[in-house]
Design a protein around this motif. Structure first.
Motif, short mmCIF file in Angstrom:
data_model
loop_
_atom_site.label_atom_id
_atom_site.label_comp_id
_atom_site.label_asym_id
_atom_site.label_seq_id
_atom_site.Cartn_x
_atom_site.Cartn_y
_atom_site.Cartn_z
N GLU A 35 12.02 -79.99 7.16
CA GLU A 35 13.19 -79.15 7.36
C GLU A 35 12.99 -78.08 8.43
N GLU A 36 11.77 -77.95 8.93
CA GLU A 36 11.44 -76.92 9.92
C GLU A 36 11.95 -77.32 11.30
N LYS A 37 12.46 -76.36 12.02
CA LYS A 37 12.90 -76.58 13.41
C LYS A 37 11.85 -75.95 14.33
N TYR A 38 11.22 -76.78 15.13
CA TYR A 38 10.18 -76.31 16.04
C TYR A 38 10.76 -76.07 17.43
N ALA A 39 10.38 -74.97 18.02
CA ALA A 39 10.90 -74.59 19.34
C ALA A 39 10.33 -75.49 20.45
N LEU A 40 9.11 -75.94 20.28
CA LEU A 40 8.45 -76.73 21.32
C LEU A 40 8.28 -78.17 20.87
N LYS A 41 8.52 -79.07 21.78
CA LYS A 41 8.28 -80.50 21.54
C LYS A 41 7.21 -80.95 22.52
N PRO A 42 6.20 -81.69 22.05
CA PRO A 42 5.17 -82.15 22.97
C PRO A 42 5.71 -83.22 23.92
#
Length: 58
Positions: A35-42
Protein backbone atom coordinates in the motif's frame (compact mmCIF):
# COMPACT_ATOMS: atom_id res chain seq x y z
CA UNK A 1 -4.42 -8.45 18.72
CA UNK A 2 -2.47 -11.15 16.90
CA UNK A 3 -5.62 -13.08 16.00
CA UNK A 4 -7.27 -9.89 14.72
CA UNK A 5 -4.34 -9.32 12.35
CA UNK A 6 -4.57 -12.95 11.22
CA UNK A 7 -8.27 -12.47 10.48
CA UNK A 8 -7.46 -9.29 8.49
CA UNK A 9 -5.07 -11.34 6.37
CA UNK A 10 -7.71 -14.02 5.85
CA UNK A 11 -5.71 -16.73 7.61
CA UNK A 12 -7.61 -19.71 8.98
CA UNK A 13 -6.75 -21.80 12.04
CA UNK A 14 -5.48 -24.49 9.65
CA UNK A 15 -3.19 -21.91 8.00
CA UNK A 16 -1.81 -20.85 11.36
CA UNK A 17 -1.02 -24.46 12.24
CA UNK A 18 1.69 -24.53 9.60
CA UNK A 19 3.02 -20.99 10.09
CA UNK A 20 5.26 -19.35 12.66
CA UNK A 21 4.53 -15.98 14.25
CA UNK A 22 7.37 -14.55 12.20
CA UNK A 23 5.73 -15.68 8.96
CA UNK A 24 2.53 -13.88 9.93
CA UNK A 25 4.49 -10.72 10.76
CA UNK A 26 6.22 -10.95 7.36
CA UNK A 27 2.82 -11.11 5.67
CA UNK A 28 1.66 -8.05 7.61
CA UNK A 29 4.77 -6.12 6.62
CA UNK A 30 4.40 -7.10 2.97
CA UNK A 31 0.76 -6.00 2.97
CA UNK A 32 1.78 -2.62 4.40
CA UNK A 33 4.52 -2.30 1.76
CA UNK A 34 2.01 -3.07 -1.01
CA UNK A 35 0.00 0.00 0.00
CA UNK A 36 3.05 2.29 0.22
CA UNK A 37 3.64 4.89 -2.48
CA UNK A 38 7.33 5.31 -3.23
CA UNK A 39 8.60 8.58 -4.68
CA UNK A 40 11.46 6.96 -6.59
CA UNK A 41 11.30 4.12 -9.08
CA UNK A 42 14.50 2.32 -10.09
CA UNK A 43 15.54 2.46 -13.71
CA UNK A 44 16.19 -0.78 -15.62
CA UNK A 45 19.77 -1.87 -15.01
CA UNK A 46 20.22 0.27 -11.89
CA UNK A 47 20.98 -2.75 -9.70
CA UNK A 48 23.65 -3.89 -12.14
CA UNK A 49 25.19 -0.41 -12.04
CA UNK A 50 25.02 -0.39 -8.24
CA UNK A 51 27.07 -3.60 -8.13
CA UNK A 52 29.69 -2.28 -10.52
CA UNK A 53 28.19 -3.39 -13.83
CA UNK A 54 28.86 -7.09 -13.24
CA UNK A 55 26.39 -9.85 -13.96
CA UNK A 56 24.20 -10.52 -10.91
CA UNK A 57 23.36 -14.04 -9.78
CA UNK A 58 25.44 -15.98 -12.19
Amino acid sequence: MFMLRCAELGLSAADLGSMSVGMVYDLLIERANDEEKYALKPAPGSMRDFFGGEKIGG
